[in-house]
Design a protein around this motif. Structure first.
Motif, PDB file in Angstrom:
ATOM      1  N   HIS A   1       0.844  -1.204   0.000  1.00  0.00           N
ATOM      2  CA  HIS A   1       0.000   0.000   0.000  1.00  0.00           C
ATOM      3  C   HIS A   1       0.876   1.250   0.000  1.00  0.00           C
ATOM      4  O   HIS A   1       1.806   1.356   0.801  1.00  0.00           O
ATOM      5  N   ARG A   2       0.598   2.180  -0.922  1.00  0.00           N
ATOM      6  CA  ARG A   2       1.325   3.440  -1.002  1.00  0.00           C
ATOM      7  C   ARG A   2       0.320   4.588  -1.043  1.00  0.00           C
ATOM      8  O   ARG A   2      -0.740   4.466  -1.675  1.00  0.00           O
ATOM      9  N   ILE A   3       0.644   5.696  -0.370  1.00  0.00           N
ATOM     10  CA  ILE A   3      -0.273   6.836  -0.303  1.00  0.00           C
ATOM     11  C   ILE A   3       0.436   8.094  -0.798  1.00  0.00           C
ATOM     12  O   ILE A   3       1.656   8.223  -0.692  1.00  0.00           O
ATOM     13  N   ILE A   4      -0.353   9.014  -1.343  1.00  0.00           N
ATOM     14  CA  ILE A   4       0.176  10.232  -1.952  1.00  0.00           C
ATOM     15  C   ILE A   4      -0.212  11.443  -1.106  1.00  0.00           C
ATOM     16  O   ILE A   4      -1.409  11.704  -0.912  1.00  0.00           O
ATOM     17  N   PRO A   5       0.761  12.213  -0.600  1.00  0.00           N
ATOM     18  CA  PRO A   5       0.416  13.403   0.184  1.00  0.00           C
ATOM     19  C   PRO A   5      -0.125  14.520  -0.703  1.00  0.00           C
ATOM     20  O   PRO A   5       0.405  14.777  -1.785  1.00  0.00           O
ATOM     21  N   ILE A   6      -1.191  15.151  -0.264  1.00  0.00           N
ATOM     22  CA  ILE A   6      -1.738  16.316  -0.968  1.00  0.00           C
ATOM     23  C   ILE A   6      -2.127  17.378   0.061  1.00  0.00           C
ATOM     24  O   ILE A   6      -2.368  17.061   1.226  1.00  0.00           O
ATOM     25  N   ASP A   7      -2.184  18.605  -0.387  1.00  0.00           N
ATOM     26  CA  ASP A   7      -2.569  19.731   0.480  1.00  0.00           C
ATOM     27  C   ASP A   7      -3.967  20.175   0.110  1.00  0.00           C
ATOM     28  O   ASP A   7      -4.244  20.497  -1.048  1.00  0.00           O
ATOM     29  N   LEU A   8      -4.868  20.196   1.082  1.00  0.00           N
ATOM     30  CA  LEU A   8      -6.222  20.699   0.873  1.00  0.00           C
ATOM     31  C   LEU A   8      -6.454  21.847   1.845  1.00  0.00           C
ATOM     32  O   LEU A   8      -6.559  21.632   3.054  1.00  0.00           O
ATOM     33  N   CYS A   9      -6.452  23.053   1.317  1.00  0.00           N
ATOM     34  CA  CYS A   9      -6.715  24.249   2.123  1.00  0.00           C
ATOM     35  C   CYS A   9      -5.743  24.363   3.300  1.00  0.00           C
ATOM     36  O   CYS A   9      -6.133  24.724   4.420  1.00  0.00           O
ATOM     37  N   GLY A  10      -4.480  24.034   3.061  1.00  0.00           N
ATOM     38  CA  GLY A  10      -3.474  24.155   4.099  1.00  0.00           C
ATOM     39  C   GLY A  10      -3.425  23.000   5.080  1.00  0.00           C
ATOM     40  O   GLY A  10      -2.640  23.023   6.030  1.00  0.00           O
ATOM     41  N   GLU A  11      -4.240  21.965   4.880  1.00  0.00           N
ATOM     42  CA  GLU A  11      -4.229  20.789   5.746  1.00  0.00           C
ATOM     43  C   GLU A  11      -3.611  19.608   5.017  1.00  0.00           C
ATOM     44  O   GLU A  11      -3.758  19.457   3.803  1.00  0.00           O
ATOM     45  N   ASP A  12      -2.927  18.754   5.770  1.00  0.00           N
ATOM     46  CA  ASP A  12      -2.270  17.579   5.199  1.00  0.00           C
ATOM     47  C   ASP A  12      -3.272  16.445   5.022  1.00  0.00           C
ATOM     48  O   ASP A  12      -3.866  15.959   5.997  1.00  0.00           O
ATOM     49  N   PHE A  13      -3.433  16.043   3.773  1.00  0.00           N
ATOM     50  CA  PHE A  13      -4.283  14.902   3.423  1.00  0.00           C
ATOM     51  C   PHE A  13      -3.458  13.911   2.621  1.00  0.00           C
ATOM     52  O   PHE A  13      -2.360  14.208   2.168  1.00  0.00           O
ATOM     53  N   PHE A  14      -4.030  12.714   2.423  1.00  0.00           N
ATOM     54  CA  PHE A  14      -3.406  11.714   1.571  1.00  0.00           C
ATOM     55  C   PHE A  14      -4.439  11.177   0.586  1.00  0.00           C
ATOM     56  O   PHE A  14      -5.639  11.132   0.888  1.00  0.00           O
ATOM     57  N   LEU A  15      -3.934  10.774  -0.569  1.00  0.00           N
ATOM     58  CA  LEU A  15      -4.760  10.147  -1.601  1.00  0.00           C
ATOM     59  C   LEU A  15      -4.388   8.670  -1.679  1.00  0.00           C
ATOM     60  O   LEU A  15      -3.210   8.316  -1.642  1.00  0.00           O
ATOM     61  N   GLN A  16      -5.401   7.819  -1.759  1.00  0.00           N
ATOM     62  CA  GLN A  16      -5.176   6.399  -2.003  1.00  0.00           C
ATOM     63  C   GLN A  16      -6.359   5.873  -2.806  1.00  0.00           C
ATOM     64  O   GLN A  16      -7.343   6.575  -3.022  1.00  0.00           O
ATOM     65  N   TYR A  17      -6.254   4.636  -3.273  1.00  0.00           N
ATOM     66  CA  TYR A  17      -7.384   4.008  -3.939  1.00  0.00           C
ATOM     67  C   TYR A  17      -8.030   2.992  -3.007  1.00  0.00           C
ATOM     68  O   TYR A  17      -7.386   2.438  -2.113  1.00  0.00           O
ATOM     69  N   SER A  18      -9.319   2.779  -3.213  1.00  0.00           N
ATOM     70  CA  SER A  18     -10.012   1.740  -2.467  1.00  0.00           C
ATOM     71  C   SER A  18      -9.575   0.384  -3.013  1.00  0.00           C
ATOM     72  O   SER A  18      -9.574   0.186  -4.232  1.00  0.00           O
ATOM     73  N   PRO A  19      -9.226  -0.567  -2.148  1.00  0.00           N
ATOM     74  CA  PRO A  19      -8.830  -1.884  -2.661  1.00  0.00           C
ATOM     75  C   PRO A  19      -9.992  -2.656  -3.267  1.00  0.00           C
ATOM     76  O   PRO A  19      -9.775  -3.649  -3.962  1.00  0.00           O
ATOM     77  N   TYR A  20     -11.234  -2.191  -3.043  1.00  0.00           N
ATOM     78  CA  TYR A  20     -12.402  -2.939  -3.513  1.00  0.00           C
ATOM     79  C   TYR A  20     -13.062  -2.309  -4.740  1.00  0.00           C
ATOM     80  O   TYR A  20     -13.947  -2.908  -5.345  1.00  0.00           O
ATOM     81  N   VAL A  21     -12.682  -1.126  -5.126  1.00  0.00           N
ATOM     82  CA  VAL A  21     -13.060  -0.478  -6.392  1.00  0.00           C
ATOM     83  C   VAL A  21     -14.526  -0.693  -6.756  1.00  0.00           C
ATOM     84  O   VAL A  21     -14.846  -1.478  -7.634  1.00  0.00           O
ATOM     85  N   TYR A  22     -15.414   0.030  -6.088  1.00  0.00           N
ATOM     86  CA  TYR A  22     -16.829  -0.075  -6.419  1.00  0.00           C
ATOM     87  C   TYR A  22     -17.155   0.566  -7.765  1.00  0.00           C
ATOM     88  O   TYR A  22     -18.201   0.300  -8.353  1.00  0.00           O
ATOM     89  N   TYR A  23     -16.275   1.433  -8.253  1.00  0.00           N
ATOM     90  CA  TYR A  23     -16.443   2.078  -9.559  1.00  0.00           C
ATOM     91  C   TYR A  23     -15.057   2.491 -10.054  1.00  0.00           C
ATOM     92  O   TYR A  23     -14.056   2.340  -9.329  1.00  0.00           O
ATOM     93  N   ASN A  24     -14.969   2.999 -11.265  1.00  0.00           N
ATOM     94  CA  ASN A  24     -13.677   3.283 -11.883  1.00  0.00           C
ATOM     95  C   ASN A  24     -12.833   4.261 -11.062  1.00  0.00           C
ATOM     96  O   ASN A  24     -13.290   5.337 -10.689  1.00  0.00           O
ATOM     97  N   GLU A  25     -11.592   3.853 -10.771  1.00  0.00           N
ATOM     98  CA  GLU A  25     -10.626   4.685 -10.055  1.00  0.00           C
ATOM     99  C   GLU A  25     -11.199   5.227  -8.739  1.00  0.00           C
ATOM    100  O   GLU A  25     -11.043   6.405  -8.405  1.00  0.00           O
ATOM    101  N   HIS A  26     -11.834   4.347  -8.015  1.00  0.00           N
ATOM    102  CA  HIS A  26     -12.461   4.672  -6.726  1.00  0.00           C
ATOM    103  C   HIS A  26     -11.366   5.050  -5.727  1.00  0.00           C
ATOM    104  O   HIS A  26     -10.630   4.205  -5.231  1.00  0.00           O
ATOM    105  N   CYS A  27     -11.259   6.333  -5.438  1.00  0.00           N
ATOM    106  CA  CYS A  27     -10.192   6.796  -4.555  1.00  0.00           C
ATOM    107  C   CYS A  27     -10.747   7.269  -3.210  1.00  0.00           C
ATOM    108  O   CYS A  27     -11.937   7.560  -3.077  1.00  0.00           O
TER     109      CYS A  27
END
Length: 496
Positions: free
Chosen positions: A194-220
Motif C-alpha cells: 500500500h502506497r499513499i500520496i500526500p496532498i494539500d487541501l486548504c493548508g491541511e495535510d491529506f493523503f490520496l489512495q485508492y479503495s482496494p475494492y473499487v466499487y467504480y472506476n478509479e475509486h479513490c
C-alpha cells in the motif's frame, strides 16, 4: 507451477509491470526466498509469464504445504501481501514519480498511481472481475447495481483467532496513514503493498489512495493525515472544491457525519472520489432557484429520488460560503408537516451529504439533504431502507448509493439463482430458508410479468434495480410529488 518457477515468474511480472527494474531481479528473488524459508534458488526458464493470480496461488500452495501459512483466505491474503510488498516501490519513489507525472497533467499522475495500485496487487483485479454488475433504466437515468464479491468474508478459523487477539490501537483505523506498509493481522488487512500520496487541501495535510475494492472506476479515498472525526461544515466544502481543482477529471464527495445516514467510518475524516460519472451527476436541475446575495451562483433542485440542491459557478469561495449557509439553515430546520425534525430529545438529525465536481470549467456542488430520525415502524431510520425492502438491502445508504450505485450484499448472488429456479419450476419459496424472505416480492413480480427459464434472472435483476430506486426515494427527505416540491422550496426560501 513449481515454487522456483513461481518465484522467477513473479519477478519477471514485477519487471514487466514497472514495479522493479531488471537490475532488481536477483535481489528480489532472494528476498522472496527468505520469506519462503528457501536457502537456495534453482534458476529456470519462463516461456510466458502467467497471470498474477496463478503465480501467487502457486507460491501460497507452497507456503501452506510447508507450514508457513494457514490455509484460509485471511491468512493467505496476509501472506501474499507480504510477498508483493517486497516488489512494490518505496513510498518516496512512488511520490516522486507521481509528482513528475502530475507536472505533465493531473490525469497522467492518477493513471500512473492507479496502475501501480492494480499491478502491485493492492487492488486485487482477479477478485473484482467476479463482481456482478448491471444497469437498471429508470425515470432518473441509468442506475448502477452491483453485488460486491471482491471483499473476502472471514473464515471461522480467522474469526476465532481474532477474538483471542489482544486489542491493538495501531493503526487506529483502516484509513490512518500508518497503514502504509503495515504487516496486518487477522483482524486488520495487510498493507505492505500500500502506497499513499500526500496532498494539500486548504493548508491541511491529506493523503490520496485508492479503495482496494473499487466499487467504480478509479475509486479513490482522500483522508486526513490525523485521526479526527468526520464533520460536515464550511471547511469540508472548501476541501472538496480544492480537491476537484487539483484533480478536475475526478469527482469527490463526503459521507454525512451522523449515524444511519453517514458512512461506516465516522471516526476519521475522509472523502471518496474517482473517475466515474454517476447517474446523479447526469441528472438535470428541474427547478431553478436564486439565493439572495449569491446571484452569480446557479442553484436549483435536481431531478433525483433523493432531495438534492445543486450549486454551480466559478467562485469556489462563494460556493463554499453558500453551501455552509444552506447547511446551517438545514441543521436547525424543522417542518412537522413534512416529518422533518431537526432534533428530538437533544439529538440532532439533520445533515448533508456533499459531492463536488468540475464541469465545463465551473465548480459544481450537490448538497443532499439527510435526516436520521427513527420511528417504531422504522427503528433503523425513517429516511433509510424501509422493512419491506430489507430482503434486498437493509444497510445504510451512504455516499456511493446516494449518487446512484447500489452496493448490494454478496448473499444475493446465490439467492437470485435459487429464487429464479423456484419461480420457473413452481417450487415452494417459503419452504426454502435461503429465499423465504423474497416470497411476497416474487409473487408480486409473477403477477405482473411474464416469467420463463430464459428471462427470470434478468427480470429479477431489473426488479432489484426498481427496489433500489424506491429505497432512494424513501431516503429522500422530501417526497417526489407536488406537495414534497412545495415543502422543499419552502426550506430553500428559509435560507437567509
Amino acid at each position: 507451477m513449481a515454487v522456483f518457477q513461481a518465484i522467477k515468474a513473479l519477478t519477471l511480472y514485477a519487471e514487466k509491470e514497472g514495479l522493479i527494474e531488471k537490475e532488481d531481479i536477483i535481489f528480489s528473488i532472494n528476498q522472496i526466498c527468505q520469506v519462503l524459508g528457501l536457502e537456495n534458488f534453482e534458476n529456470c526458464e519462463i516461456e510466458k509469464i502467467p497471470e498474477l493470480e496463478e503465480i501467487l496461488s502457486s507460491i501460497l500452495s507452497y507456503a501452506v504445504e510447508n507450514g508457513l501459512c494457514e490455509d484460509s483466505v485471511v491468512y493467505r491474503d496476509l501472506f501474499d501481501t507480504k510477498i508483493m510488498g517486497l516488489l512494490t516501490p518505496r513510498p518516496s519513489q512512488v511520490i516522486k514519480k507521481f509528482n513528475e507525472e502530475y507536472a505533465k497533467s493531473p490525469k497522467a499522475a492518477t493513471e500512473y498511481y492507479y496502475n501501480l495500485s492494480r499491478k502491485s496487487d493492492y487492488i486485487r483485479e482477479y477478485r473484482i472481475k467476479n463482481d456482478i454488475k448491471w444497469i437498471t433504466k429508470t425515470e432518473y437515468g441509468d442506475i448502477d447495481i452491483t453485488i460486491n464479491l471482491s471483499k473476502p468474508e472471514k473464515d471461522p478459523k480467522a474469526i476465532a483467532a481474532a477474538l483471542k487477539m489482544k486489542q491493538s490501537a495501531y493503526p487506529k483505523c483502516q484509513l490512518c496513514k500508518e497503514n502504509e506498509g503495515y504487516m496486518g493481522r487477522v483482524n486488520h488487512p495487510a498493507r505492505q503493498n500500500h502506497r499513499i500520496i500526500p496532498i494539500d487541501l486548504c493548508g491541511e495535510d491529506f493523503f490520496l489512495q485508492y479503495s482496494p475494492y473499487v466499487y467504480y472506476n478509479e475509486h479513490c479515498i482522500v483522508f486526513n493525515s490525523e485521526h479526527i472525526p468526520m464533520v460536515i461544515n464550511k471547511s469540508a466544502f472548501e476541501k472538496l472544491l480544492a480537491f476537484v481543482d487539483l484533480f478536475p477529471h475526478y469527482f469527490v464527495g463526503s459521507n454525512a457525519d451522523l449515524p444511519i445516514v453517514g458512512g461506516s467510518i465516522l471516526t476519521h475524516e475522509h472523502f471518496q472520489g474517482g473517475g466515474y460519472e454517476f447517474a446523479m451527476a447526469k441528472a438535470p436541475v428541474e427547478y431553478e432557484f436564486t439565493f439572495s446575495g449569491y446571484e452569480n451562483i446557479n442553484a436549483g433542485i435536481v431531478k433525483w429520488p433523493m432531495s438534492v440542491i445543486r450549486l454551480s459557478g466559478g467562485d469556489a469561495g462563494k460556493m463554499a460560503e453558500l453551501a455552509d449557509k444552506i447547511l446551517r439553515a438545514w441543521r436547525k430546520y424543522s417542518d412537522e408537516g413534512a416529518f422533518i425534525l431537526a432534533e428530538t430529545d437533544g439529538e440532532a438529525h439533520n445533515t448533508i451529504t456533499p459531492i463536488a465536481r468540475k464541469r465545463n470549467g465551473n465548480f459544481e456542488l450537490d448538497l443532499v439533504l439527510r435526516n436520521n430520525i427513527t420511528t417504531e415502524e422504522c427503528p433503523l431510520g425513517f429516511y433509510h431502507p424501509h422493512p419491506e425492502y430489507h430482503h434486498i438491502k437493509k444497510e445504510n445508504i451512504g455516499l456511493i448509493e446516494v449518487m446512484g450505485l447500489a452496493v448490494l450484499p454478496s448473499r444475493l448472488k446465490e439467492e437470485i439463482s435459487v429464487l429464479a429456479d423456484a419461480m420457473v419450476n413452481n417450487k415452494d419459496i417459503r419452504a426454502d430458508e435461503r429465499i423465504a424472505k423474497h416470497a411476497e416480492w416474487a409473487e408480486e413480480i409473477a403477477s405482473r410479468r411474464e416469467i420463463n427459464a430464459d428471462n427470470c434472472v434478468d427480470v429479477l435483476k431489473d426488479e432489484i434495480g426498481i427496489v433500489f430506486t424506491s429505497i432512494l426515494e424513501q431516503c429522500g427527505v422530501y417526497k417526489r410529488n407536488e406537495e414534497g416540491k412545495a415543502q422543499f422550496i419552502k426550506f430553500m426560501e428559509s435560507v437567509k
